[in-house]
Design an enzyme around this catalytic site. Structure first.
Site, PDB file in Angstrom:
ATOM      1  N   GLU A 133       3.873   9.453  -0.946  1.00 54.74           N
ATOM      2  CA  GLU A 133       2.971   9.413   0.204  1.00 54.74           C
ATOM      3  C   GLU A 133       3.173  10.620   1.103  1.00 54.74           C
ATOM      4  O   GLU A 133       4.243  11.250   1.108  1.00 54.74           O
ATOM      5  CB  GLU A 133       3.190   8.113   0.992  1.00 54.74           C
ATOM      6  CG  GLU A 133       2.341   7.942   2.243  1.00 54.74           C
ATOM      7  CD  GLU A 133       0.833   7.926   2.002  1.00 54.74           C
ATOM      8  OE1 GLU A 133       0.278   8.924   1.491  1.00 54.74           O
ATOM      9  OE2 GLU A 133       0.186   6.912   2.376  1.00 54.74           O
TER      10      GLU A 133
ATOM     11  N   ARG B 223       7.228   0.596  -3.633  1.00 50.13           N
ATOM     12  CA  ARG B 223       6.005  -0.200  -3.482  1.00 50.13           C
ATOM     13  C   ARG B 223       4.936   0.198  -4.492  1.00 50.13           C
ATOM     14  O   ARG B 223       4.183  -0.656  -4.969  1.00 50.13           O
ATOM     15  CB  ARG B 223       5.478  -0.103  -2.048  1.00 50.13           C
ATOM     16  CG  ARG B 223       5.126   1.302  -1.558  1.00 50.13           C
ATOM     17  CD  ARG B 223       4.902   1.272  -0.044  1.00 50.13           C
ATOM     18  NE  ARG B 223       4.475   2.539   0.531  1.00 50.13           N
ATOM     19  CZ  ARG B 223       5.287   3.469   1.009  1.00 50.13           C
ATOM     20  NH1 ARG B 223       6.604   3.302   0.932  1.00 50.13           N
ATOM     21  NH2 ARG B 223       4.797   4.565   1.558  1.00 50.13           N
TER      22      ARG B 223
ATOM     23  N   HIS C  18      -1.030   1.013  -3.796  1.00 47.63           N
ATOM     24  CA  HIS C  18       0.002  -0.019  -3.959  1.00 47.63           C
ATOM     25  C   HIS C  18      -0.357  -1.314  -3.224  1.00 47.63           C
ATOM     26  O   HIS C  18      -1.187  -1.337  -2.321  1.00 47.63           O
ATOM     27  CB  HIS C  18       1.349   0.506  -3.458  1.00 47.63           C
ATOM     28  CG  HIS C  18       1.348   0.799  -1.976  1.00 47.63           C
ATOM     29  ND1 HIS C  18       1.470  -0.188  -1.017  1.00 47.63           N
ATOM     30  CD2 HIS C  18       1.224   1.956  -1.296  1.00 47.63           C
ATOM     31  CE1 HIS C  18       1.434   0.347   0.185  1.00 47.63           C
ATOM     32  NE2 HIS C  18       1.275   1.649   0.052  1.00 47.63           N
TER      33      HIS C  18
ATOM     34  N   ASN D 173       3.008  -2.791   6.010  1.00 46.88           N
ATOM     35  CA  ASN D 173       1.545  -2.883   6.053  1.00 46.88           C
ATOM     36  C   ASN D 173       1.136  -4.073   6.924  1.00 46.88           C
ATOM     37  O   ASN D 173       0.242  -3.960   7.767  1.00 46.88           O
ATOM     38  CB  ASN D 173       0.947  -3.097   4.663  1.00 46.88           C
ATOM     39  CG  ASN D 173       0.965  -1.873   3.783  1.00 46.88           C
ATOM     40  OD1 ASN D 173       1.283  -1.973   2.602  1.00 46.88           O
ATOM     41  ND2 ASN D 173       0.612  -0.719   4.317  1.00 46.88           N
TER      42      ASN D 173
END
Length: 195
Positions: A81, A57, A8, A14
């Site tokens: 995830e 995302r 993504h 991030n």
């Protein structure tokens, strides 16, 4: 059959160097722009199917890459995830600190164990192996030529462990996939190879 494996686009977490795990964080402006750029780069690639993690995302990245093409994006929970449990949101600097029991995650993954309510790397690898074997590989028999999966850093690493026949010690292979980076694999009906 070709498989495009995409991480993504970038999110606020991030940018802040925080673990996201199952936290449902949106793309930031940089992530949106990078996903649009990747979509432009891949606009002439004739994808037959697109699969995505249900987390925002990843799904938004898949939408931006797909663009105006009329291809359904199929969400699958097995592409979520890796869960970091109670450590979701922790900063990398704290995660990798010498006194952190989870510090081996990136450097010596065979020594990693999950935080409370988290998921082990083996559990993640088992989950993604099942997805590839039960969902993706049978598509080759149906004459599907090209598939895209849009998911996450650790999740994609676990998929590549299966595709490249790597063990947990070599979980990260050539390193963590960058945001909006695609890696391409070919399947001949029995063996996966990196393109």
């Amino acid at each position: 059959m070709e498989l495009y494996l995409v991480r993504h686009g970038k999110t606020l977490w991030n940018a802040e160097n925080r673990l996201q795990g199952r936290s449902d964080i949106e793309l930031n402006e940089e992530g949106i722009s990078a996903a649009q750029e990747l979509g432009e780069k891949l606009k002439d690639i004739p994808f037959d199917m697109i699969f995505s993690s249900p987390l925002k995302r990843a799904y938004r990245t898949a939408e931006l890459i797909r663009g105006n093409r009329e291809i359904e994006i199929i969400k699958d929970d097995r592409l979520m995830e890796l869960s970091f449990g109670i450590c979701d949101g922790i900063y990398y600097k704290d995660w990798t600190a010498e006194n952190c029991p989870y510090r081996f995650f990136f450097t010596e993954p065979d020594k990693y164990f999950p935080p409370e309510k988290g998921e082990s790397l083996k559990e993640c690898c088992d989950r993604t192996k099942g997805f590839i074997q039960n969902v993706i590989e049978p598509l080759a028999e149906k004459q599907i030529q090209r598939v895209m999966i849009v998911a996450h850093g650790a999740l994609n690493a676990s998929i590549m462990c299966y595709l490249e026949k790597r063990d947990q010690k070599h979980f990260w292979g050539n390193g963590l996939q960058k945001n909006c980076e695609e890696r391409i694999f070919s399947f001949n009906g029995s063996i996966w190879t990196a393109n």
